[in-house]
Design an enzyme around this catalytic site. Structure first.
Site, PDB file in Angstrom:
ATOM      1  NE  ARG A 285      52.261 -12.559 -46.202  1.00  0.00           N
ATOM      2  CZ  ARG A 285      51.523 -12.848 -47.220  1.00  0.00           C
ATOM      3  NH1 ARG A 285      50.777 -14.171 -47.091  1.00  0.00           N
ATOM      4  NH2 ARG A 285      51.844 -12.423 -48.659  1.00  0.00           N
ATOM      5  CG  PHE A 420      60.610  -7.071 -45.492  1.00  0.00           C
ATOM      6  CD1 PHE A 420      61.042  -7.010 -46.783  1.00  0.00           C
ATOM      7  CD2 PHE A 420      61.286  -6.645 -44.454  1.00  0.00           C
ATOM      8  CE1 PHE A 420      62.378  -6.776 -46.760  1.00  0.00           C
ATOM      9  CE2 PHE A 420      62.654  -6.608 -44.547  1.00  0.00           C
ATOM     10  CZ  PHE A 420      63.350  -6.461 -45.553  1.00  0.00           C
ATOM     11  CD  GLU A 421      58.408 -11.881 -45.329  1.00  0.00           C
ATOM     12  OE1 GLU A 421      58.244 -12.624 -46.546  1.00  0.00           O
ATOM     13  OE2 GLU A 421      59.348 -12.390 -44.677  1.00  0.00           O
ATOM     14  N   GLY A 422      54.742  -9.144 -48.749  1.00  0.00           N
ATOM     15  CA  GLY A 422      53.731  -8.863 -49.186  1.00  0.00           C
ATOM     16  C   GLY A 422      53.137  -7.621 -48.425  1.00  0.00           C
TER      17      GLY A 422
END
Length: 612
Positions: A285, A420-422
């Site tokens: 993140r 992306f990334e959650g």
């Protein structure tokens, strides 16, 4: 020799503490604090991206993965792929700030940036942190040199955000020599050409066993990670996805059909895959945030150059007020983003400075303690980038919609970052949920701060603390924003108690307040540090102007978000009372942001790029 960031302050700051404590510039790490070595690495990375990556953009976008792999190998020769890898395995083992600097400066071509970041981040970190000595010796030198490319396979078609509940299953073979994996993974970056994949599947774990294995236990299926090599029997890669943006990156499904993974390729422990997923994503993140800042800077530089060259009504469009407004907003976003990202990574580096060399468990624990800040970086920077590329398309006008011009690709490429990334929605829930969980566990004295604030506002108006300096009014806004955030959180927790987790809109609105407080404070502290430094008077003035613009915008966001929370959590006389308190906490004299934006834009146009 591993690089250690020269953190300005020896004080370790707890994750989430920015809500209830006031930081000083000396306690924060900003780009102005880069060491000479870090500046050289930034320049080397930017030069490589500009001279080697950007010129072959057409081949990258055409999915010529041989070009992507060649560039990864060439980046490895500069040490860019091995910043996080231990020296014992062919890496440089540098600090996290340097790792973020690489992610920032390589982000001049979206598709390659995604492939590179997936390789050096989520494709490599699981092995660094959780691999056995044998696994590290086998894979890390090849990942460092670019001989191998890494990928990370967590998502599935039915479990994107709900990643802890995949359909993929792993069963130990009867002879105990292999895990048999079945299932399908979706949207796997580098999927089409990677050599080693971290693959997650549910695996049976015996729960409730007594010491020594005595007694009965109950089998439960829990997330587990495996290292799967390309060419493993039962493993295959599906067709490339054709995407809205980052078209030159590889995105494929992975098919596991009685895939036989040797037991020595179990990563970590059976049933502990969630630790790997969560901890690796925290790093992913803040690195995504760094890349978003780099992408925004590149997009704005294109926009400024075009605005200087494009003539309309007898003059360059860069002279028009509404174009200047867009340039200024972009510049302010990048300035605040740099402050936010490097402050966060600097906090992590400071925490890691006390960790014994090689203690990967403690490294993960310390990084996890900044989960809120990492989620803030991801959410805010991805949305800032969207704002920038949208403004740049508008600056280009009709040409911004044409493929031959850089604005069009940047606009498409940016959109994925909010997924992306959650997703940003999931990360907003993480921000509020983590803070409340830490408060309930007594790790962060947030409840006491909320109670003190509630007592204060019910007692009536209190005199404002007077400050000195060019940002005195803005630091006053910051104090008000913190109070508004605590007040909104207090109102919501009184109304919903433990059930607040089910009120996602309220949780997200509180997260918006928290995000803006952290970004506003970071921007103000950075401007204050620049003002006290040895830079030019012009740089100091522009830093102050950008911090003032951002503070005004952030205060508006906090006020509106707090109003949403209160409107949802109260009614009747209580609603009217709480709104009266909100109006009192949000009362301020507005700054002349039109004049400030003109000042910032003219500075950037004269420079011909974003810069201080």
């Amino acid at each position: 020799m591993a690089t250690v960031t020269a953190v300005p302050s020896a004080k370790k700051v707890a994750g989430g503490a920015f809500l209830i404590e006031n930081a000083t510039p000396a306690e924060c790490f900003f780009p102005e604090d880069f060491s000479e070595e870090q500046r050289q690495i930034a320049a080397t990375t930017a030069d490589f991206a500009a001279k080697e990556i950007v010129p072959v953009s057409d081949a990258i976008e055409a999915k010529d993965f041989a070009v992507t792999r060649r560039l990864i190998r060439e980046a490895s020769e500069l040490g860019l792929t091995s910043v996080d890898i231990p020296e014992a395995y062919g890496g440089l083992e540098m600090d996290k700030v340097t790792s973020a600097i690489v992610a920032d400066n390589i982000a001049k071509q979206g598709s390659f940036s995604v492939a590179f970041s997936a390789h050096v981040g989520i494709g490599t970190l699981p092995i660094i942190w959780y691999g056995t000595p044998e696994q590290k010796a086998k894979y890390l030198p090849k990942l460092a040199s670019g001989e191998f490319v890494g990928a990370y396979a967590l998502s599935e078609s039915t479990s994107g955000s709900d990643a802890m509940n995949p359909r993929s299953r792993a069963v130990l073979s009867e002879d105990g020599r292999h895990y048999i994996l079945n299932g399908e993974k979706m949207w796997i970056t580098n999927g089409g050409f990677a050599d080693i994949y971290t693959v997650f599947a549910k695996c049976a774990v015996l729960e409730g066993e007594k010491a020594g294995g005595a007694g009965s236990g109950e089998k439960q299926e829990k997330l587990t990670a495996f290292l799967v090599e390309r060419g493993t029997p039962g493993f295959s890669v599906g067709k490339e996805e054709h995407k809205l943006g980052i078209r030159g990156s590889s995105t494929c499904p992975l098919i596991l059909k009685d895939c036989r993974v040797p037991v020595e390729n179990l990563l970590g422990e059976v049933g502990k895959g969630h630790h790997i997923a969560f901890n690796v994503l925290n790093v992913g993140r803040y690195k995504l945030g760094s890349a978003a800042i780099g992408g925004a800077r590149t997009a704005l530089n294109h926009g400024i150059q075009y605005a200087k060259e494009r003539k309309a009504f007898g003059k360059a469009i860069a002279e028009f007020g509404l174009i200047q407004e867009k340039i200024a907003d972009c510049a302010v976003g990048i300035f605040a983003g740099e402050a936010l990202c490097y402050r966060t990574v600097g906090m992590i580096d400071r925490a890691l400075a006390d960790v014994a060399h090689g203690d990967t468990k403690e490294i993960q624990k310390q990084i996890e303690s900044y989960a809120v800040e990492c989620s803030i970086v991801k959410v805010w920077a991805s949305e800032m980038l969207d704002m920038v590329v949208d403004h740049v398309v508008q600056i280009y006008a009709g040409y911004g919609y044409v493929e031959e011009y850089p604005a069009e690709r940047a606009y498409r490429d940016a959109r994925i970052n909010r997924i992306f990334e959650g997703t940003n929605e999931i990360n907003r829930l993480i921000i509020t949920g983590w803070l409340m969980k830490s408060a309930m566990a007594g790790k962060l004295p947030l409840l006491a701060a909320i109670k003190q604030l509630m007592d204060e506002v019910m007692a009536g108006p209190s005199p404002k603390e007077e400050m000195d300096g060019p940002l005195s009014a803005e630091f006053g806004l910051l104090a008000q924003a913190k109070k508004l955030t605590l007040f909104a959180a207090g109102v919501a927790t009184q109304r919903y108690s433990a059930a607040i987790a089910e009120e996602q809109e309220v949780m997200a609105a509180i997260a918006d307040c928290v995000i803006e407080v952290f970004v506003m404070e970071s921007a103000l502290l950075r401007a204050e540090k620049i003002g006290a430094g040895s830079g030019s008077a012009a740089s100091k003035e522009i830093a102050v102007a950008m911090a003032r613009i951002y503070a005004a915008k952030a205060m508006e966001t906090v006020e509106l978000a707090a109003r949403r929370v209160i409107a949802a959590a109260a009614e009747g006389d209580m609603l009217r009372t709480q709104l009266a308190i909100l109006r009192r906490l949000a009362k301020y004299d507005p700054a002349d942001t039109i004049a400030l934006r003109r000042q910032v834009a003219r500075h950037m146009v004269r420079a011909g790029r974003y810069g201080l």
